[in-house]
Enzyme design. Structure first.
Site, PDB file in Angstrom:
ATOM      1  N   HIS A 113      -3.082  -4.861  -2.035  1.00 14.55           N
ATOM      2  CA  HIS A 113      -2.165  -5.294  -3.085  1.00 14.55           C
ATOM      3  C   HIS A 113      -2.862  -6.086  -4.186  1.00 14.55           C
ATOM      4  O   HIS A 113      -2.316  -6.272  -5.265  1.00 14.55           O
ATOM      5  CB  HIS A 113      -0.981  -6.086  -2.500  1.00 14.55           C
ATOM      6  CG  HIS A 113      -1.294  -7.496  -2.117  1.00 14.55           C
ATOM      7  ND1 HIS A 113      -1.466  -7.894  -0.810  1.00 14.55           N
ATOM      8  CD2 HIS A 113      -1.452  -8.618  -2.848  1.00 14.55           C
ATOM      9  CE1 HIS A 113      -1.713  -9.192  -0.763  1.00 14.55           C
ATOM     10  NE2 HIS A 113      -1.713  -9.660  -1.999  1.00 14.55           N
ATOM     11  N   SER A 143      -5.311 -14.160  -1.355  1.00 14.74           N
ATOM     12  CA  SER A 143      -5.135 -12.823  -0.796  1.00 14.74           C
ATOM     13  C   SER A 143      -6.449 -12.067  -0.766  1.00 14.74           C
ATOM     14  O   SER A 143      -7.170 -12.008  -1.754  1.00 14.74           O
ATOM     15  CB  SER A 143      -4.129 -12.036  -1.637  1.00 14.74           C
ATOM     16  OG  SER A 143      -2.840 -12.524  -1.474  1.00 14.74           O
ATOM     17  N   ASP A 200      -2.509  -3.073   4.366  1.00 16.50           N
ATOM     18  CA  ASP A 200      -2.848  -3.833   3.160  1.00 16.50           C
ATOM     19  C   ASP A 200      -4.333  -4.185   3.114  1.00 16.50           C
ATOM     20  O   ASP A 200      -4.714  -5.353   3.083  1.00 16.50           O
ATOM     21  CB  ASP A 200      -1.983  -5.097   3.097  1.00 16.50           C
ATOM     22  CG  ASP A 200      -2.051  -5.778   1.738  1.00 16.50           C
ATOM     23  OD1 ASP A 200      -2.553  -5.156   0.775  1.00 16.50           O
ATOM     24  OD2 ASP A 200      -1.600  -6.934   1.637  1.00 16.50           O
TER      25      ASP A 200
END
Length: 383
Positions: free
Chosen positions: A86, A188, A119
């Site tokens: 992402h 992230s 992810d």
């Protein structure tokens, strides 16, 4: 019954217990008895922290994807970088900028994405052959209670930030690590590390209540057990070169008010709804007013998707969750409410990308609804 990331967004969170007796004994013990031991323990912890940071931080990078930032780990000397899908999936170009720990800014190309909504992604820094790397821990080596360390670039402004916590929970069914090490937007794709400086997971999401996007001690990482097969697929040329991930909704749509009267709400999960960045699944939010001691039941019924329910208390802590407790693909939660206030229901699908109609109801065990004044709460799931 399976348990999943934001479905278990706050599940299994156990507050760290303090040994009251031991603390009391230390409080009354002679100073010359406890000081050396306390100092030694503190020194050991500090030395470990410093060693982990020195070992891993040179190989942790910041990723500039044009319309967003993230973090990543260099996993090969020739410049393979492991991160979240992402972080880079929405990039307008397949060539991005990588900022190394020493400040160098280098171009990198998107190589591969995780399949089936996993992810994960891999980038390749151009023209390098002697970069520092992060070692991967042995699959199956992570345990609840062990130290966990995160390094990343929170909010895209603080590259090289180091935080410490523990592994709070391991979701064996879904293969996810929950940690209280502080993780924020921009972290992230960065590594979650063990005390040897080895990567045990890839930080992927946090959970927070309210409208702020900060950490409240509930973070999630994709474990090395899933990273290793993905990297093998990348090296063998079997990994996908395109992303199938949905763009996470931000901010999350406001929850719908429901009452404890047993009336069904007819709704559907579909593209355009709220999206969990960790597994690409859709969810809706509902709130109701509850009082301490009340017994409630929540049902999510569907013939088109595998229903999943989570109930959060007024402080944003998970009170209950269920996958198939209602039989077939239906979910049911029965709980006693611990306090007066606004409760949040997450109506979710068990799998990523599942869409379809469902019916949801909430009812009080007494059959009487409780409706104090509405105080809306928000919930933000941050990639």
């Amino acid at each position: 019954m399976s348990t999943k990331l934001l479905r278990n967004a706050t599940s299994g969170i156990v507050a760290a217990a303090v040994a009251i007796g031991a603390n009391a004994m230390e409080a009354i013990a002679p100073f010359d008895f406890i000081a050396p031991n306390s100092a030694f323990a503190q020194d050991v912890d500090e030395r470990t922290n410093i060693q982990v940071y020195k070992k891993a931080s040179p190989a942790v990078v910041s990723i500039d994807a044009g319309d967003g930032t993230g973090s990543g780990s260099i996993i090969s000397r020739d410049g393979l970088v492991l991160t979240n899908a992402h972080v880079v999936a929405q990039a307008r170009r397949r060539t991005l900028n990588i900022i190394l720990a020493d400040g160098r800014r280098l171009p990198a190309d998107i190589v591969a994405f995780g399949n089936n909504g996993l992810d994960l992604a891999v980038l390749k820094i151009r023209g390098q052959n002697n970069l520092p790397t992060v070692a991967l821990a042995r699959p199956g080596s992570v345990q609840v209670g062990q130290r966990a360390y995160a390094i990343g670039n929170p909010f895209g402004q603080f590259q090289g930030t180091f935080t410490v916590g523990i592994v709070s929970r391991i979701d064996k069914q879904r293969g996810l690590i929950q940690t209280d090490a502080a993780i924020n937007p921009g972290n992230s794709g960065g590594p979650l590390l063990n005390s040897q400086g080895q990567l045990i997971g890839v930080n992927t999401a946090i959970f927070t209540s309210g409208r702020t996007a900060g950490n409240i001690g509930i973070g999630f990482a994709i474990p090395v057990d899933q990273v290793q097969p993905f990297l093998a697929a990348v090296r063998q040329g079997r990994a996908s070169t395109t992303s199938t991930r949905q763009r996470p909704t931000s901010p999350v749509k406001q929850p719908q008010q429901i009452s404890l009267n047993g009336t069904f709400v007819n709704a559907a999960l579909s593209k355009g709804d709220n999206v969990l960045p960790v597994d690409n699944s859709f969810f809706d939010l509902y709130i109701f007013q509850g009082r301490a001691g009340a017994r409630i039941r929540i049902d999510m019924i569907s013939q088109q998707l595998d229903s999943y329910l989570i109930l959060l208390d007024p402080n944003g802590n998970e009170l209950a969750q269920d996958d198939d407790g209602g039989g077939n693909q239906n979910a049911t939660i029965m709980a006693t409410l611990p306090a007066n206030g606004t409760y949040l229901v997450i109506a979710n699908s068990s799998g990523g990308g599942e869409a379809g109609a469902y019916r949801l109801r909430a009812l009080a065990a007494s059959g009487r609804s409780y409706q104090p004044p509405v105080r809306r709460r928000g919930i933000i799931i941050i990639p």
